[in-house]
Design a protein around this motif. Structure first.
Motif, PDB file in Angstrom:
ATOM      1  N   GLU A  17       0.834  -1.205   0.000  1.00 10.29           N
ATOM      2  CA  GLU A  17       0.000   0.000   0.000  1.00 10.29           C
ATOM      3  C   GLU A  17       0.874   1.262   0.000  1.00 10.29           C
ATOM      4  O   GLU A  17       0.551   2.251  -0.664  1.00 10.29           O
ATOM      5  N   PHE A  18       1.962   1.199   0.751  1.00 10.11           N
ATOM      6  CA  PHE A  18       2.863   2.355   0.789  1.00 10.11           C
ATOM      7  C   PHE A  18       3.487   2.561  -0.586  1.00 10.11           C
ATOM      8  O   PHE A  18       3.634   3.686  -1.066  1.00 10.11           O
ATOM      9  N   TYR A  19       3.860   1.449  -1.233  1.00 10.86           N
ATOM     10  CA  TYR A  19       4.421   1.558  -2.584  1.00 10.86           C
ATOM     11  C   TYR A  19       3.384   2.145  -3.543  1.00 10.86           C
ATOM     12  O   TYR A  19       3.719   2.975  -4.399  1.00 10.86           O
ATOM     13  N   SER A  20       2.111   1.738  -3.393  1.00 16.31           N
ATOM     14  CA  SER A  20       1.044   2.298  -4.251  1.00 16.31           C
ATOM     15  C   SER A  20       1.010   3.810  -4.089  1.00 16.31           C
ATOM     16  O   SER A  20       0.934   4.558  -5.080  1.00 16.31           O
ATOM     17  N   ALA A  21       1.064   4.273  -2.836  1.00 17.34           N
ATOM     18  CA  ALA A  21       1.033   5.720  -2.574  1.00 17.34           C
ATOM     19  C   ALA A  21       2.216   6.401  -3.259  1.00 17.34           C
ATOM     20  O   ALA A  21       2.061   7.434  -3.929  1.00 17.34           O
TER      21      ALA A  21
END
Ligand code: OFO
Length: 177
Positions: A17-21
């Protein structure tokens, strides 16, 4: 209560999710550099939504007595050929995230962890919406093709997207479930 297998899997998804952000923040910057202010806004809203996805897992793990372990986040791409390229990569990435959420749901059911399975239902629904949004923009981008006026109008529409913080996040990151 979460078992260790589930805690590890949820920590892994937090990294995704952090990578998506990070990915969408990079796309927002690239859109701004191309003069596409509406697309820059769209990806900035997407970045904010991804941080909500991240925080929802973070708060859930903490609220259940699990340990949050933050891992290194890889650098996202920073060069894109066009807005179409960005949205094609967005859809591909979201299809990967959908697969991850489905696998997490399978694990929660296998572990008889019904609380986590309920939490994951929110993400399952969210992924349906995300893929639908991406497919919608992609269809319009393909329709527009190389027409500058069409791209200008589409960009104006992408400028109208607004981030609505969920109540738990607005309250300062209290446990979301
Ligand atoms: Fe884009 O849904 Fe989270 O990662």
């Amino acid at each position: 209560m979460l078992n260790q297998k589930m805690v590890d899997a949820l920590n892994g998804q937090m990294s995704n999710e952090f990578y998506s952000a990070y990915l969408y923040l990079s796309m927002s910057a690239a859109s701004a550099a191309m003069g596409l202010k509406g697309a820059a806004n769209w990806f900035m809203v997407q970045y904010q939504e991804e941080m909500v996805h991240f925080m929802k897992f973070y708060n859930y793990v903490l609220s259940q007595g699990g340990a949050v372990t933050l891992a290194a986040v890889k650098a996202p791409p920073s060069a894109f050929k066009s807005l179409l390229d960005m949205f094609e990569q967005t859809l591909k990435h979201e299809q990967f995230i959908t697969k991850c959420i489905n696998e997490l749901s399978d694990l929660a059911l296998k572990e008889k962890d019904h609380a986590t399975a309920v939490l994951l239902q929110w993400y399952v629904t969210e992924q349906v919406e995300e893929e639908a949004n991406d497919n919608d923009v992609l269809a319009r981008l393909r329709l527009v093709g190389k027409d500058g006026n069409g791209l200008f109008m589409l960009d104006k529409d992408l400028a109208t997207r607004i981030f609505t913080p969920p109540p738990a996040t607005a309250a300062g990151g209290a446990p979301a479930a």
